[in-house]
Design a protein around this motif. Structure first.
Motif, short mmCIF file in Angstrom:
data_model
loop_
_atom_site.label_atom_id
_atom_site.label_comp_id
_atom_site.label_asym_id
_atom_site.label_seq_id
_atom_site.Cartn_x
_atom_site.Cartn_y
_atom_site.Cartn_z
N LYS A 13 11.40 3.61 3.99
CA LYS A 13 10.24 4.14 3.30
C LYS A 13 10.63 4.51 1.88
O LYS A 13 11.80 4.77 1.59
N SER B 195 6.47 0.77 2.32
CA SER B 195 7.35 0.74 3.49
C SER B 195 7.94 -0.66 3.67
O SER B 195 7.32 -1.67 3.30
N GLU C 44 9.15 7.86 -5.00
CA GLU C 44 7.92 7.49 -5.69
C GLU C 44 7.72 8.46 -6.86
O GLU C 44 7.77 9.67 -6.71
N SER D 247 0.81 -1.22 0.00
CA SER D 247 0.00 0.00 0.00
C SER D 247 0.84 1.26 0.00
O SER D 247 0.51 2.24 -0.67
N ASP D 248 1.95 1.27 0.76
CA ASP D 248 2.76 2.48 0.83
C ASP D 248 4.24 2.27 0.55
O ASP D 248 5.03 3.22 0.60
#
Length: 227
Positions: free
Chosen positions: A210, A178, A214, A175-176
């Motif tokens: 992290k 991480s 992106e 989802s992110d």
């Protein structure tokens, strides 16, 4: 003192156990060129310490459960420059690899001890204890579990006094992007893992990263040639 469990009954690599539908979910954040940054906690009984760490993915083949990349530790004590290593990874997909490592001197007990440090592993525990997770369908699971094994130093020699004897248990959030990881070193099994570069002991040394670029912007690494 942990009891050694026979590894032959739970191989890490399996052939034909599942169809292609069991492959990990396609994730735009787990692709070649993606960078991550964060810290690796190497605190011990004497002092609190964390290294700044950068990781970049250099290769990724989800179909065969493979990825590779570089890891750069920026503030390693007694090192004049950032320490860069090249690592190769196994993606736990129940098709190519299971949750049981089956090598690198890691027993199934070692595997369970480290995987259970991730809260996202809890729903899978009973199936993994039964067969290493070979019967799991991880295609829609929101996390991807991996092992990262550092293969060699990129910019320092083997006589630098540091070690890369162990490997990381890794959990990646789709989802992110991480990443959380815990290091295991067979030379310090009874100390519940020591850190990857130095030889002092610390329990369950943790890696926390992290996404750093992106969209592939706003982040860069130093240039290194891999040979």
């Amino acid at each position: 003192m942990p009891v050694r469990v026979a590894e032959s009954s739970a191989p890490s690599q399996v052939s034909g156990a599942h169809s292609e539908e069991s492959s990990p979910p396609i994730c735009s954040l787990l692709t070649v060129g993606q960078a991550f940054s964060g810290t690796q906690n190497v605190s011990n009984l004497q002092k609190e310490e964390a290294w700044r760490v950068n990781v970049r993915i250099q290769g990724c083949d989800l179909e065969h459960g493979y990825l590779c990349g570089t890891m750069e530790a920026l503030n390693v004590p007694m090192a004049d420059t950032p320490v860069v290593t090249f690592w190769e990874g196994e993606i736990v997909d129940a098709k190519n690899y299971t949750f049981y490592t089956g090598k690198w001197e890691a027993t199934p007990e070692d595997d369970i001890r480290h995987w259970t440090k991730f809260p996202s592993f809890a729903p899978l525990l009973s199936r993994v204890e039964a067969d290493g997770g070979k019967s799991l369908d991880l295609s829609n699971y929101p996390y991807i579990f991996m092992r990262w094994k550092e293969q060699y130093f990129v910019n320092v020699g083997t006589d630098c006094g540091l070690t890369i004897a162990g490997f990381y248990y890794v959990c990646f959030s789709c989802s992110d992007g991480s990443i959380n990881g815990f290091y295991y070193d067979p030379n310090s099994r009874y100390f519940f893992a020591c850190n990857s570069f130095l030889t002092y002991y610390c329990p369950f040394q943790k890696l926390e990263l992290k996404c750093a670029n992106e969209g592939r912007s706003g982040f860069s690494f130093s240039s290194y040639e891999l040979q």
